[in-house]
Scaffold this active site. Structure first.
Site, mmCIF file in Angstrom:
data_model
loop_
_atom_site.group_PDB
_atom_site.id
_atom_site.type_symbol
_atom_site.label_atom_id
_atom_site.label_comp_id
_atom_site.label_asym_id
_atom_site.label_seq_id
_atom_site.Cartn_x
_atom_site.Cartn_y
_atom_site.Cartn_z
ATOM 1 N N CYS A 1 0.849 -0.893 -0.330
ATOM 2 C CA CYS A 1 -0.770 -0.086 -0.093
ATOM 3 C C CYS A 1 0.807 1.541 -0.177
ATOM 4 C CB CYS A 1 -1.086 -0.337 1.115
ATOM 5 S SG CYS A 1 -1.786 -1.439 1.210
ATOM 6 N N ARG B 1 3.697 -0.638 -5.407
ATOM 7 C CA ARG B 1 3.340 -0.842 -3.500
ATOM 8 C C ARG B 1 1.772 -1.639 -3.692
ATOM 9 N NH1 ARG B 1 6.245 1.893 0.201
ATOM 10 N NH2 ARG B 1 5.771 1.194 1.396
ATOM 11 N N TRP C 1 -2.925 -2.391 -1.771
ATOM 12 C CA TRP C 1 -2.492 -4.077 -1.892
ATOM 13 C C TRP C 1 -2.979 -4.765 -0.628
ATOM 14 C CZ3 TRP C 1 -0.948 -8.013 1.053
ATOM 15 C CH2 TRP C 1 -0.035 -9.144 0.480
ATOM 16 N N ASN D 1 -1.206 1.980 5.820
ATOM 17 C CA ASN D 1 -0.432 0.891 4.938
ATOM 18 C C ASN D 1 -0.661 0.089 6.262
ATOM 19 O OD1 ASN D 1 0.963 -0.797 4.019
ATOM 20 N ND2 ASN D 1 3.202 1.427 4.060
ATOM 21 N N GLY D 2 -1.058 -0.986 6.163
ATOM 22 C CA GLY D 2 0.017 -1.957 7.910
ATOM 23 C C GLY D 2 -1.097 -2.320 8.292
ATOM 24 N N GLU E 1 15.946 -18.522 -8.701
ATOM 25 C CA GLU E 1 15.236 -17.343 -9.433
ATOM 26 C C GLU E 1 14.777 -17.676 -10.500
ATOM 27 O OE1 GLU E 1 14.846 -14.623 -7.800
ATOM 28 O OE2 GLU E 1 15.162 -13.004 -9.852
ATOM 29 N N LYS F 1 11.022 -15.664 -10.832
ATOM 30 C CA LYS F 1 10.623 -14.542 -11.968
ATOM 31 C C LYS F 1 9.499 -15.155 -13.615
ATOM 32 C CE LYS F 1 12.498 -11.880 -11.326
ATOM 33 N NZ LYS F 1 13.187 -12.144 -9.482
ATOM 34 N N GLU G 1 5.845 -15.292 -10.955
ATOM 35 C CA GLU G 1 5.904 -14.212 -10.863
ATOM 36 C C GLU G 1 4.721 -13.283 -11.914
ATOM 37 O OE1 GLU G 1 8.287 -11.446 -8.524
ATOM 38 O OE2 GLU G 1 9.875 -11.920 -9.698
ATOM 39 N N HIS H 1 14.927 -38.027 -7.268
ATOM 40 C CA HIS H 1 14.153 -38.108 -6.384
ATOM 41 C C HIS H 1 12.831 -37.702 -5.790
ATOM 42 C CE1 HIS H 1 18.059 -39.846 -4.840
ATOM 43 N NE2 HIS H 1 18.448 -38.256 -4.938
ATOM 44 N N LYS I 1 5.837 -3.991 -4.912
ATOM 45 C CA LYS I 1 7.585 -4.327 -4.407
ATOM 46 C C LYS I 1 7.453 -4.449 -3.242
ATOM 47 C CE LYS I 1 11.189 -3.565 -7.098
ATOM 48 N NZ LYS I 1 11.328 -4.280 -7.836
HETATM 49 C C1 F6R Z 1 11.342 -11.035 -6.366
HETATM 50 C C2 F6R Z 1 11.148 -10.149 -6.351
HETATM 51 C C3 F6R Z 1 10.614 -10.514 -4.479
HETATM 52 C C4 F6R Z 1 11.226 -9.503 -3.531
HETATM 53 C C5 F6R Z 1 11.059 -10.292 -2.337
HETATM 54 C C6 F6R Z 1 11.732 -9.360 -1.083
HETATM 55 O O1 F6R Z 1 11.019 -11.148 -8.312
HETATM 56 O O2 F6R Z 1 11.479 -9.089 -5.721
HETATM 57 O O3 F6R Z 1 10.802 -11.547 -4.383
HETATM 58 O O4 F6R Z 1 12.574 -9.999 -4.020
HETATM 59 O O5 F6R Z 1 9.874 -9.617 -1.883
HETATM 60 O O6 F6R Z 1 11.613 -7.620 -0.518
HETATM 61 P P1 F6R Z 1 13.110 -6.788 -0.998
HETATM 62 O O7 F6R Z 1 14.457 -7.456 -1.303
HETATM 63 O O8 F6R Z 1 12.901 -5.721 -0.809
HETATM 64 O O9 F6R Z 1 13.165 -7.128 0.940
#
Ligand code: F6R
Length: 634
Positions: free
Chosen positions: A2, A27, A80, A106-107, A509, A513, A516, A532, A629
């Site tokens: 948020c 956010r 969010w 936000n919270g 990773e 990617k 998501e 396994h 993010k």
């Molecule tokens: C994936 C992604 C998330 C962040 C995770 C941690 O692309 O961006 O998995 O890596 O939410 O976020 P930070 O690094 O801001 O603690």
């Protein structure tokens, strides 16, 4: 999660709040809303108007084109969803029953159920399922009481009412409150969620993050936990939780901290992928000398003896940052010889291992705001402080892209990865910059502990110096190859990524990617573990992407890929060209580098492959569904 924006000034605030929300949309984008108060000269009371729309900010923007939301005071929110579906009735701002008090938050208010029941028994009718809605009703109740005690309609009365309500809230919040009876007062408060006050010319703009302040001001006052502020056109009154007035000098943000521009790329994610050669160049210039003499790379705020004395490193992180930390752990153990463990921050905070002496704890977070990472670090700092054995050496280090964020205020030693603002919700260039920090750390520890010879260290640094050019070539060649490959796989339901050793986290990773941004189910697996269990998933419909780079496990990964091929999997290789790699149905070639350096290159085709699949499916690459993010809730 948020984003909130609040503004008090001398011009129409709605367009400015909307612009601020646009920069905070990373956010959350489940719904958005805005409330303003227009002062009426003839009366003291202003008119509060509130508009909300489900979905992205553009829906709110088009609604505002058709309606009139006026005033020099206002609050806005991009959501969010935590409590309650992403529907209009749950969008912020939330108001009290009279419609005179409006709040954005936000919270998470953890005791909202208790407060809701109490308010219901007072006859309050709730309009949303959110935890936030209790706040305007509680404020309204307090305002009524204060007025009965003789308080006047004023900003001071609103401040007092909010202070009383905050003492009843459990959980984390950053909030902004307006009241139509005090049309020149804005009250903001923060506990464990970020809130920054920007100081303009006769105006104040508060926001969850600094990009929202871009073009408004460079002078900021980040609020501390438990602080509350009353903002009026005349100035700021800042108080701590005990009600004591606080005085602090503002900080000045550098210009480029706020630069957010898509340039000519279709999406921010693609632009950020292409920025990576420059990310590496800048980082090398900042942290690595051209020639090693008696000067070591990367300077950390630790005393020399600390490098010798620590016995172990523990790393706390989430998501992509955790994958970067896993590569880091490999380097710290295998290159620098220090036992290193990576923990999910969200698990560590409730199940930390028994304390052991001489430990460096590293928190890795791009945003510097991830609630679990901050809480895990705080918990670890507390239990080590309370342990009471002075012979224990315990230090913390934060690795972040946002040196102005909460983690920098919490942890004394900060390593800024310096990747610049990343707008795409899926982390790309910041992942690479996190990896670089770990190369720097591993080299710094290896050099000072003599766990590697100067030759070994010099040749790793030499390899790092070549990376920007290699990345440029990779990006040039792979953009097209991955795009056409993506067309073949855009309807695929499941994808498996395999890798081993230093490239196992890159398989994780790659899978993250793809999941998501393209919503395709993907698994990252250590290649040797496939037999396994997960090998049962494989048939001709399942592509297996194998990362095979020359080194200790090269032949092993190739054999594991063969095992998948024998079960009809379509094999995609991320590997150097050569007779060994002819087994792959499609090859995304990478240069022939040592295993040490390979993750900096193997991740690029992964990022491009996911990007092109998502773009081909017509998905919102920069703002994937359900994500944000900055994950500021537990
Ligand atoms: C994936 C992604 C998330 C962040 C995770 C941690 O692309 O961006 O998995 O890596 O939410 O976020 P930070 O690094 O801001 O603690």
């Amino acid at each position: 999660m948020c984003g909130i924006v609040a503004l008090i000034g001398s011009r129409e605030v709605a367009p400015l709040i909307l612009e601020g929300l646009r920069k905070l949309e990373y956010r959350g984008y489940d719904s958005a809303g805005l409330a303003t108060i227009k002062s009426l000269d003839q009366e003291k009371k202003g008119v509060l108007t509130c508009e909300k729309a489900e979905g992205k900010l553009v829906n709110l923007a088009s609604l505002l084109e058709k309606t009139s939301v006026e005033g020099h005071l206002g609050i806005g929110h991009t959501r969010w969803a935590t409590h309650g579906k992403p529907e209009k009735q749950n969008a912020h701002p939330h108001r009290d029953q009279s419609g005179d008090v409006a709040v954005v938050q936000n919270g998470i208010i953890e005791n909202h159920n208790l407060l809701r029941n109490e308010l219901k028994s007072d006859g309050v009718n709730f309009l949303s399922e959110t935890d936030t809605e209790v706040i305007p009703h509680l404020i309204s109740k307090q305002l009524k009481k204060l007025k009965e005690e003789g308080c006047l309609d004023s900003g001071e009365t609103l401040l007092k009412a909010v202070q009383l309500v905050l003492s009843r809230l459990e959980g984390a919040y950053a909030l902004a409150v307006i009241w139509s009876n005090a049309p020149d007062a804005l009250v903001v408060a923060k506990r464990q969620a970020p809130l920054i006050i920007g100081l303009g010319q006769g105006e104040f703009l508060c926001a969850s993050d600094t990009p929202a302040l871009s073009g408004f001001t460079n002078a900021i006052l980040p609020m501390e936990d438990e602080e509350i502020a009353l903002l009026t056109p005349l100035g700021i009154e800042l108080y701590d939780s005990a009600g004591c007035r606080q005085q602090r000098n503002p900080l000045i943000l550098s210009e480029n901290e706020n630069a957010v521009d898509k340039k000519n790329f279709r999406h921010f994610m693609l632009k950020e992928i292409h920025e990576q050669p420059e990310t590496v160049e800048l980082w090398l210039a900042r942290h690595f000398p051209q020639h090693l003499s008696d000067q070591f790379p990367i300077s950390l705020p630790f005393e020399e003896s600390f490098y010798q004395s620590i016995n172990q490193i523990q790393i706390l992180a989430c998501g992509t940052s955790r994958h970067a930390s896993m590569v880091g752990a490999y380097l710290l153990e295998q290159f620098a010889g220090i036992p290193t463990t990576v923990f999910y921050a969200s698990e560590f905070r409730y199940a930390a291992p028994p304390l052991s002496p001489h430990t460096l704890t590293i928190g890795v977070t791009q945003s510097g705001e991830t609630a679990d990472t901050l809480a895990a670090l705080a918990m670890e700092a507390d239990r080590r402080k309370n342990f009471g054995d002075p012979s224990f050496i315990s230090r913390q280090l934060a690795i972040t892209n946002r040196p102005d964020s909460s983690i920098s205020r919490q942890v004394e030693n900060v390593l800024d990865i310096g990747a610049g603002i990343e707008v795409g919700v899926a982390a790309t260039k910041t992942f690479l910059a996190q990896l670089l920090s770990f190369y720097g750390l591993a080299i710094a520890f290896a050099a000072r502990r003599n766990s590697r010879t100067l030759d070994e260290i010099s040749s790793l640094i030499e390899e790092l110096q070549n990376v920007p050019d290699q990345l440029r070539i990779l990006l040039n060649n792979h953009n097209q190859i991955t795009e056409s490959l993506a067309h073949n796989f855009s309807d695929t339901k499941d994808v498996i990524f395999i890798g081993r050793g230093i490239n196992y986290p890159i398989a994780l990773e790659g899978a993250l990617k793809l999941k998501e941004i393209s919503y395709i189910h993907a698994e990252g697996y250590p290649a040797g573990e496939m037999k396994h269990g997960p090998i049962a998933l494989i048939d001709h419909r399942v592509p297996v992407i194998s990362i095979a780079t020359p080194g200790k496990v090269f032949e092993k990964v190739l054999s594991n890929a063969q095992e998948a091929k024998a079960r009809d999997a379509q094999l995609i290789g991320i590997a150097p060209e050569g007779p060994d790699t002819a087994i792959f149905d499609s090859l995304l070639p990478i240069p022939n580098v040592t295993e040490w350096i390979s993750p900096l290159l193997t991740v690029i085709p992964m990022q491009l492959f996911s990007y092109h699949i998502a773009a081909h499916r017509g998905l919102d690459v920069d703002q994937p569904r359900n994500l944000a993010k900055s994950v500021t809730v537990e």
